[in-house]
Design an enzyme around this catalytic site. Structure first.
Site, PDB file in Angstrom:
ATOM      1  N   TYR A   1     -48.218   3.512   3.012  1.00 22.40           N
ATOM      2  CA  TYR A   1     -48.180   2.405   2.050  1.00 22.40           C
ATOM      3  C   TYR A   1     -46.737   1.942   1.919  1.00 22.40           C
ATOM      4  CZ  TYR A   1     -48.245  -0.286  -2.221  1.00 22.40           C
ATOM      5  OH  TYR A   1     -48.087  -1.306  -3.141  1.00 22.40           O
TER       6      TYR A   1
ATOM      7  N   GLU B   1     -47.203  -6.420  -0.394  1.00 18.93           N
ATOM      8  CA  GLU B   1     -47.481  -5.044   0.046  1.00 18.93           C
ATOM      9  C   GLU B   1     -48.203  -4.987   1.374  1.00 18.93           C
ATOM     10  OE1 GLU B   1     -49.886  -2.965  -2.944  1.00 18.93           O
ATOM     11  OE2 GLU B   1     -51.696  -3.777  -2.052  1.00 18.93           O
TER      12      GLU B   1
END
Ligand code: ADP
Ligand code: MG
Length: 389
Positions: free
Chosen positions: A109, A197
């Site tokens: 991530y 993101e």
């Protein structure tokens, strides 16, 4: 303003961040053409909605032959996704993203957002990315690294080494990962993002890093600087009323009650909702028509409120500050005259030229209940809404 995955990926690509090829289709015909043109034998098909968590909601499918690519795309075009991120009314995917299926060795991530407590942009990284990131953040916070982005907007090399080692990147991955972080910081800054993101950022079978999913939200207040980014706006991802409100620059949030609220000023609108609640009613919406509410805006506000069939009464709470009460009253009258309003209209008005404003309302011929103060207005609205029911 939220964007779609494919739009965010176009931006990542522009900044040199590697993403797999992808194609967008909104009809079976387009899917067939894509399969033929790119000779696709297998693919991942994904809904395009302004929400994450699509994998868990059945919005991401692996097709292992051309027939499945077509079938799954047909299934996902027009599919409604309902999850925590979409809200109870869900979001419809009008198009799908078709992309080669990547063999994933590991999921990471990587994201940037604004941390208001630190008053800083922060990089968030985790060596355990993927669809369970929220759970990991909750249950294994030590698997998350949060690094404030320095004011000069570039990380020092020791910051980057720290992230690379936290992620467990080795060899060429370190360079690739560091370049991705630097590009992400640049993209975040230059798009005036509030969130950017990559989840998951994956390690491929060959050991390279690749962004398989992307999410970008842009600060609405910065959109005036970005004519190109403005075009990414997709009104289909909002309720009709919210999209219309946005068009008229009205701050509107739909709620579940029965008293429609039209207020000038956000603080006053919050206080109005509190008072309605306090007196036993429920607001149907938050609506701030703005300090200098024009007649057009008021009319649109009425239309939006009236299109909600739960609304049994409308409470107008006006403070004549930036605009005086007389101007505001004529705005309300003109707007209301053009519409058929069959439910009680309760007005509380205060401020400059208030007497003249009230007089105009009284003489307008409209069925308006003019109250003396906000408490009375809220009580009356609650009572009248109940009697309509
Ligand atoms: P969401 O975050 O909305 O659930 P993602 O695009 O992240 O949607 O997809 C969910 C999961 O599907 C990813 O975590 C990844 O494991 C897998 N996935 C997504 N795209 C691909 C792809 N191109 N190839 C292989 N797996 C993929
Ligand atoms: Mg994802």
């Amino acid at each position: 303003m939220n964007t779609h995955e494919f739009q965010a990926k176009q931006i990542l690509r522009k900044y040199g961040i590697p993403v797999p090829d992808f194609y967008i289709a909104s009809s079976s015909k387009e899917v067939e053409e894509i399969i033929k043109q790119y000779q696709l034998q297998s693919a991942i098909i994904k809904v395009q909605v302004h929400a994450g968590g699509r994998g868990k909601a059945g919005g991401v499918k692996l097709a292992t032959n051309p027939q499945e690519i077509l079938e799954f795309s047909q299934e996902l075009i027009g599919k409604k996704i309902i999850n925590e991120q979409t809200g109870p009314s869900g979001m419809i995917s009008h198009q799908v993203l078709i992309s080669p299926a990547i063999l994933i060795k590991k999921e990471f991530y990587l994201g940037i957002t604004i941390n208001r407590e630190l008053a800083s942009r922060v990089l968030i990284a985790s060596p355990i990315g993927g669809i369970n990131i929220e759970k990991i953040a909750h249950e294994q916070p030590n698997q998350l690294l949060m690094l404030p982005i320095p004011l000069e907007e570039t990380f020092r090399s020791y910051h980057l080494i720290r992230v690379a080692s936290f992620m467990g990147w080795k060899g060429k991955q370190i360079q690739e990962g560091v370049a991705i972080i630097q590009s992400l910081v640049k993209a975040f800054k230059e798009t005036d993002a509030s969130l950017l993101e990559i989840n998951p950022l994956v390690e491929t079978k060959e050991g390279h890093l690749l962004a398989l999913d992307a999410k970008l939200s842009i600060d609405d207040n910065a959109l005036f600087k970005h004519e190109d980014l403005k075009t990414l706006f997709d009104p289909s991802q909002m309720s009709n009323n919210e999209a219309r409100a946005q068009q008229f620059e009205l701050a509107y949030v739909a709620l579940e009650g029965e008293i429609g609220c039209m207020v000038n000023g956000a603080g006053l609108a919050m206080a109005t909702m509190d008072l309605i609640q306090y007196h036993g009613g429920r607001p149907a919406n938050f609506l701030d028509v703005g300090g200098g509410a024009s007649q057009d805006k008021v009319a649109e506000g009425f239309r939006i409120i009236l299109s909600d069939s739960n609304v049994k009464a409308i409470l107008i709470n006006i403070f004549g500050g930036i605009m005086n009460c007389e101007t505001l009253a004529s705005g309300i009258i003109e707007a209301a005259k053009g519409l058929e309003i069959h439910i009680p209209l309760i007005v509380r008005m205060e401020g400059t030229n208030v007497e003249k404003g009230k007089q105009l309302l009284q003489q307008s011929g409209l069925k308006i209940l003019i109250t003396e103060n906000l408490t009375e207005a809220a009580q009356q609205a609650v009572q009248l809404a109940q009697s309509v029911r």
